[in-house]
Design an enzyme around this catalytic site. Structure first.
Site, mmCIF file in Angstrom:
data_model
loop_
_atom_site.group_PDB
_atom_site.id
_atom_site.type_symbol
_atom_site.label_atom_id
_atom_site.label_comp_id
_atom_site.label_asym_id
_atom_site.label_seq_id
_atom_site.Cartn_x
_atom_site.Cartn_y
_atom_site.Cartn_z
ATOM 1 N N SER A 257 34.472 48.260 39.505
ATOM 2 C CA SER A 257 35.384 47.478 38.685
ATOM 3 C C SER A 257 35.292 46.008 39.077
ATOM 4 C CB SER A 257 36.812 47.951 38.906
ATOM 5 O OG SER A 257 37.225 47.611 40.219
ATOM 6 N N LYS A 258 35.718 45.167 38.167
ATOM 7 C CA LYS A 258 35.677 43.744 38.425
ATOM 8 C C LYS A 258 36.556 43.388 39.623
ATOM 9 C CE LYS A 258 36.524 39.174 36.656
ATOM 10 N NZ LYS A 258 36.708 38.296 35.508
#
Length: 508
Positions: A257-258
RNA sequence: GUCCCCGUCGUCUAGCCCGGUCCAGGACACCGGCCUUUCACGCCGACAACACGGGUUCAAAUCCCGUCGGGGACGCCA
């Protein structure tokens, strides 16, 4: 472990698939992979690939994200045939579907307050009992329910999961036969109290609306599938085939995920770090899919031809990225695939990408497209073998395109500073080369070797010294090829400047 | 916690459905060599895995059961 394969079951006339990202951030590699699989499946079956933006989470959806996703797909070469459609434009359809379900008895109004439900849920968790909505409002008399609604009492619409024994079954193209007992499914909410639809409903309604025949999505949608099938059935819509893709995890087996991984998982990061879009596609498609003949490199047409959902693995795959790795800034496999394409693709094609890099670095010369075209292609071909990214052309390869290049530290120390005599030797060699009759491989090599032999010098020292001062590198193609490519005037000028790199105090 | 999914070299994976040809194949990475007065490419070679435990069988990575490990889903998020 793969036990059995099932047929992809492409029986409908037209294959229609979609990629339906929610625009809450940039396009990341996991989403890109899902998009690629959908795209390949559509192309393979001469079907239609639809792009649908699921933007109903207005809190988090942004127009920058939408643009980012579109740009990312475009850069990768993943072209869509329809859309982008916006889920928010279909909210009316979602509400209509909820009304129909209410009228047909497949759904009911639930007046339980959020607080009540939270309390019940918390209680269940504390008692370590599985929580499921207790269906209080399902037992409400229809007239009473209608009356309360007319009174304006806030309520949501819940789907009425069929009671009794039985199960929802479906055959996932990747995961095989799946079965979920009805009693394990709670009466889920399909419409909020403010009248807006929830994902489970709107996603299914949109898929019906868009005529989706194959739902190809991440494995996190697997557990949602039984509930969505119930919606399809209640709405009397044909049920599409489902194919769930394994997830991509990091080395610690965490979902990427970012938030936790930052830019390395963003598609634009690869664009900014000198990746060829096709190399990224090739790497991504191999993350969880493989042909049985071990092929790893494909042209676009070959990939479309070879692709099959049945070759998709069921196990989650790992994005092999080590934060802080000095040598590899991303998965080594991705880098090696990129390097492979850089050194093997047609030079003309590569040239277009190199041009972009040079333009960005303000090193582009319009003549590279005209009178210097041959030279440009030759230089690219000469230096590309040892490059891993497009950025290497303007860093390691800078001396071929500019007079403003740095001399790499290693080259400076080991090949120049350590041999003080080069300070006098190289300018003399420059004079010698300046008078050469012709500037070609044979002539230059002969001249340099004669110069070395004539003065009884160490050839390794001189050759490495020339390379260092002329290319700024300690490594590279054969020296004489480099000299010929860079050109007499530049070589002579650079050699004459050799003394400048020595500190003044060492002057004799 | 409940339900579901997964588990072959460090990583991506082949093989598993139809047990023997697998003391497990390929790729990347790593290490060594050849080539090269450099480095890379290329070529050659080395290292390295069937999660564990029970069955079934003449024979199991392959079939069955269990254990452990990992992941996902359980929202008036998408």
């Amino acid at each position: 472990m793969r036990v059995s394969h099932c047929q992809e079951g492409v029986t409908m006339n037209e294959v229609r698939v979609r990629f339906a990202p929610s625009p809450t951030g940039y396009l990341h590699i996991g989403g890109a992979r899902t998009a690629i699989y959908n795209w390949l499946f559509a192309r393979k079956h001469k079907g239609t690939f639809i792009l649908r933006i699921e933007d109903t989470d207005t809190e988090r959806s942004t127009s920058e994200s939408i643009q980012g996703i579109l740009d990312g797909l475009e850069w990768l070469g993943i072209t869509w045939d329809e859309g982008p459609y916006f889920q928010s434009a279909n909210v009316g359809n979602h509400r209509d579907a909820a009304s129909r379900l209410l009228e047909s008895g497949h759904a009911y109004r639930c007046f339980c307050s959020k607080e009540e439900l939270d309390a019940k849920r918390e209680m269940a968790v504390r008692k370590k009992r599985p929580y499921k909505y207790d269906r209080t409002c399902r037992r409400l008399d229809p007239d009473e329910s209608a009356r309360l609604a007319a009174e304006g009492r806030p309520h949501v619409i819940r789907f009425a999961v069929p009671e009794g024994p039985g199960s929802v079954r479906f055959s996932d193209i990747v995961y095989g036969d799946m079965e979920r007992n009805l009693e394990d499914i709670e009466d889920f909410v399909i419409l909020r109290s403010d009248g807006t639809p929830l994902y489970l409903l709107s996603n299914a309604v949109d898929d019906i609306h868009d005529g989706i025949t194959h739902v190809i999505r991440g494995q996190d949608g697997l557990a949602n599938t039984p509930r969505q099938i119930l919606i399809y059935e209640a709405l009397g819509a044909p049920i599409p085939r489902f194919a769930h893709m394994p997830l991509t995890l990091d080395l610690k087996k965490q979902k990427i995920s970012k938030r936790t991984h930052g830019e390395v998982v963003a598609v634009h990061f690869y664009r900014e770090h000198g990746f060829l879009p096709w190399a990224l596609v090739n790497y991504l498609v191999l993350l969880g899919w493989h042909t049985s003949d071990d092929r790893e490199f494909f042209t676009r047409d070959e990939l479309i031809e070879a692709f099959s959902l049945e070759g998709v693995s069921r196990a989650n795959s790992i994005f092999n990225y080590q934060p802080g790795d000095k040598k590899f800034f991303t998965d080594p496999k991705a880098l090696s695939i990129n390097a492979h394409y850089i050194r093997t693709m047609p030079v003309e094609e590569l040239a277009a990408y190199v041009r972009e890099e040079l333009e960005e670095a303000e090193l582009w010369n319009a003549e590279y497209e005209t009178e210097k075209r041959e030279w440009f292609l030759h230089v690219i071909d000469l230096i590309r073998a040892r490059y891993h990214t497009l950025k290497d052309f303007i860093s390691h390869g800078r001396a071929y395109f500019s007079e403003h290049y740095a001399i790499e530290e290693k080259a400076l120390k080991k090949n120049l500073l350590r041999h003080k005599e080069l300070r006098e030797i190289l300018p003399r060699l420059a004079d010698c080369l300046d008078e050469l009759e012709s500037w070609d491989l044979v002539g230059v090599e002969q001249a340099v070797r004669d110069f070395i032999d004539g003065q009884g010098l160490d050839s390794g020292m001189v050759i490495n010294g020339i390379r260092a001062i002329v290319t700024g590198q300690s490594v590279g193609p054969g020296l004489f090829d480099c000299l010929v490519a860079i050109g007499r005037e530049q070589v002579v000028t650079r050699l004459r400047k050799t003394p400048l790199i020595y500190p003044p105090e060492t002057s004799a």
